[in-house]
Design an enzyme around this catalytic site. Structure first.
Site, PDB file in Angstrom:
ATOM      1  N   THR A   4       0.817  -1.204   0.000  1.00 31.97           N
ATOM      2  CA  THR A   4       0.000   0.000   0.000  1.00 31.97           C
ATOM      3  C   THR A   4       0.860   1.269   0.000  1.00 31.97           C
ATOM      4  O   THR A   4       2.032   1.224   0.369  1.00 31.97           O
ATOM      5  CB  THR A   4      -0.788  -0.075   1.314  1.00 31.97           C
ATOM      6  OG1 THR A   4      -1.484  -1.309   1.319  1.00 31.97           O
ATOM      7  CG2 THR A   4      -1.727   1.073   1.482  1.00 31.97           C
ATOM      8  N   ASP A  11      -7.502  -3.592   4.666  1.00 34.18           N
ATOM      9  CA  ASP A  11      -7.585  -2.662   5.789  1.00 34.18           C
ATOM     10  C   ASP A  11      -7.640  -1.202   5.365  1.00 34.18           C
ATOM     11  O   ASP A  11      -8.100  -0.349   6.120  1.00 34.18           O
ATOM     12  CB  ASP A  11      -6.368  -2.855   6.704  1.00 34.18           C
ATOM     13  CG  ASP A  11      -5.090  -2.499   5.966  1.00 34.18           C
ATOM     14  OD1 ASP A  11      -4.497  -1.448   6.267  1.00 34.18           O
ATOM     15  OD2 ASP A  11      -4.675  -3.265   5.078  1.00 34.18           O
TER      16      ASP A  11
END
Lengths: 323, 317
Positions: free
Chosen positions: B186, B217
């Site tokens: 990410t 998440d």
């Protein structure tokens, strides 16, 4: 202290003018669910199984806003979401954008138990359900006449309230339209969610939440119910399920915060619930239910009413709507 | 007090012998993204604007797992997600399941500012993007040769695993993507501006070979992304562990409820998360920065108004 305990909810934010028969129906359903859960707990079913079975019951019953009886999207369809969390090991599963799976909570459980992930949505979630032979139905199955009517009203109300952050002009407004949640007058707003939290006789906590979401919501809108830490949370200390204005619950990470203040500030369960409802919601309206590993139950809400019921092993049982 | 900014390009099993042709473009990418952020903060942009700009820069860079360069799902497609949060107001926006939107983080911001909701996913999010005139392209734009390779590697390894490992069992640890030599994660950015306002932004293509529809998440407020008046946090690593650990929220909660410093809060949270799963960047209202990780490495960079800058991959000695 100790022993099993269970709390269920059918949503926070209730129309004070709700007809008596509807109130009675709701209380009966909550009572029925409590008995289901109690029966399971007495047969030593683990908390994670109990919360799933109780929420399945709530989803199948068209009364509350989950599964059959879900609120409708702006297009008149149903898009459901749910999440489940096992305090033991903090395993979790969540789904969003479910349109044909009869019991979204069971799909969330399957994600937790049978997939390498924690959260599946939309067509991916549906494909996973199909692969595992979950019971699937047409989207029409979930749509009730009641909710079709509510959707119409919501659309009418929304043409007046295009931005709910702007307070309503008070001239001509009736008492009920002064009570709003999520930008809708309370008579049209459907309490969003159902949930169940349980601690079993081994002291294990679990939580489960399921919803059709917000009446007239945009396609693809995801609320707090499938978000671990917002609408649902369970750990060694407690299990929590929230309901109300999704935005406020997300911003306040409500479910996680109940556990966090217990863990980090040493608050007891009811203190933690009260603290979070008071301090974490700003102008948001919401409610939550919780159990602790010690067999305590608690709930709190800062809006007009929350459908709930609770029971503990020592024989305590209570079902209510108002303060 | 002064402004401060920290950003990451993913935590993971980044081998120390990463060849220069894999390492340098990313270090360069981190440096450029940092400059974008610093420049914005120096011109008195808000923290919210700064983090969006930085993440857009990282999304546009095909060397990171966000926007162009996103890893692929099991059926070879791209499904992007992102999240942005304003610490001051705790307003937030999130998107998932995007396949045509050039800058997911900007769509997340639009959800926050131009819709009555916080989180939109999949077809609904794409429709909103069209409505809002957000820049969209053909899905093939985001797919890179390296990511096709990564997907093939993952699929090959899975095939082997299925042959030699027992059927999937419910355990506490979620074994997710197959380890590969060159993992990417990410991207995210946190900042505090000269007014003490905090903001965070995170964006990702998710996990290599993830199931279609898998959400990690990143778009979950409190898990991968969180900001309030104490701090701003953006996490990276194994999404399933970050969700369970409500990582980003916990850093702020420890500061608020236990009076820990940013550094103590951030390192405690990372330590308590399973080894090899979690990294984060965090900044406090007073301009402190921390970038802990329990993985082999984390692509990261930071800068403060007093002139300190840093670009790094592995633990600083």
């Amino acid at each position: 202290m100790g022993g099993w305990a269970i709390v269920v909810h059918g949503g926070a934010g209730v129309d004070p003018n709700l007809p008596a028969e509807r109130q009675e129906e709701a209380k009966q359903l909550l009572t029925h669910c409590l008995h289901l859960g109690i029966s399971a707990l007495r047969s030593s079913l683990p908390a994670i199984d109990v919360v799933e079975l109780v929420v399945r019951e709530l989803e199948t019953n068209p009364l509350f806003n989950s599964g059959r009886g879900s609120a409708l999207t702006e297009k008149g369809t149903v898009e459901m979401e749910a999440s489940i969390m096992d305090g033991k090991g903090r395993r979790c599963g969540a789904v969003s954008g479910v349109t044909t799976v009869k019991n979204p909570i069971s799909l969330a459980r399957l994600v937790m138990d049978k997939s390498p992930h924690s959260y599946l949505a939309f067509s991916g979630a549906e494909a996973f359900a199909k692969k595992h032979d979950l019971e699937m139905v047409d989207n029409e199955y979930f749509i009730t006449e009641d909710n079709k009517g509510m959707l119409k009203q919501a659309k009418e109300a929304n043409t007046i309230l295009f931005d709910y952050r702007v307070p309503l002009e008070s001239c001509g407004a009736e008492m009920e339209s002064l009570i709003q949640m999520n930008g809708l007058p309370i008579s049209v707003y459907a309490p969003e969610t159902v949930g169940c939290v349980v601690v079993d006789s081994q002291g294990r906590c679990a939580a489960a939440t399921s919803t059709g979401g917000l009446m007239n919501k945009m396609m693809g809108r995801i609320g707090d119910s499938p978000l671990i830490g917002a609408g649902t949370y369970a750990c060694d200390l407690c299990g929590v399920s929230c309901t109300g204005e999704g935005e406020a619950i997300i911003r306040g990470t409500l479910a996680r915060d109940v556990a966090a203040v217990m863990e980090y500030k040493g608050l007891g369960l009811q203190e933690a619930v009260d603290f979070v409802v008071k301090e974490r919601l700003d102008e948001g309206k919401a409610g939550l239910i919780a159990v602790s590993k010690n067999g305590e139950v608690a709930y709190g809400f800062n809006c007009v009413g929350m459908f709930r019921g609770c029971a503990t092993e020592d024989g305590f049982m209570e079902v209510g709507i108002w303060e | 007090m002064g402004w401060a900014i920290a950003l990451h390009g993913g935590a993971g099993d980044i081998p120390m012998n990463l060849p220069p042709e894999r390492r340098q473009p990313r270090e360069e990418g981190l440096r450029r993204a940092l400059e974008v952020g610093v420049s914005a903060l120096k011109s008195h942009a808000s923290a919210l604007d700064a983090v969006e700009l930085v993440v857009r820069e990282l999304e546009n860079n095909p060397n990171f797992n966000a926007g162009k360069g996103s890893v692929l799902t099991s059926n070879g497609s791209v499904e992007m997600e992102a999240c942005i949060m304003d610490g001051n107001t705790k307003n937030c926006g999130a998107v998932s399941g995007l396949s045509t939107v050039v800058n997911a983080i900007s769509l997340a911001r639009l959800v926050m500012e131009k819709s009555p909701h916080i989180y939109l996913g999949f077809a609904g999010a794409e429709a909103f993007a069209q409505e809002q005139g957000a820049e969209t392209v053909d899905p093939s734009h985001f797919i890179t040769v390296e990511n096709i390779e990564r997907l093939n590697q993952a699929k090959d390894a899975n095939r082997v695993q299925i042959d030699y490992t027992p059927p999937f069992q419910a355990t506490n640890e979620k074994d997710t993507a197959v380890p590969e030599g060159d993992q990417i994660g990410t991207v995210g950015c946190v900042a505090v501006d000269s007014h003490g306002n905090l903001a965070t932004a995170t964006s990702t293509g998710g996990l290599v070979n993830k199931m279609v529809g898998r959400i990690g998440d990143t778009p979950i407020i409190g898990a991968g992304t969180y900001a309030n008046s104490y701090c701003a946090v953006s996490a990276t690593g194994k999404g399933e562990a970050i969700i369970r650990g409500t990582i980003a929220r916990d850093v702020a909660a420890l500061m608020e409820y236990k009076n820990l410093s940013l550094k103590d809060a951030a390192s405690q949270v990372v330590k308590c998360s399973p080894e090899g799963t979690t990294g984060l960047v965090a900044v406090s209202a007073t301009g402190k920065i921390d970038m802990p990780f329990n993985t082999t490495g984390m692509f990261r960079a930071c800068a403060t108004e007093d002139g300190h800058t840093e670009v790094a991959i592995w633990p600083s000695l």
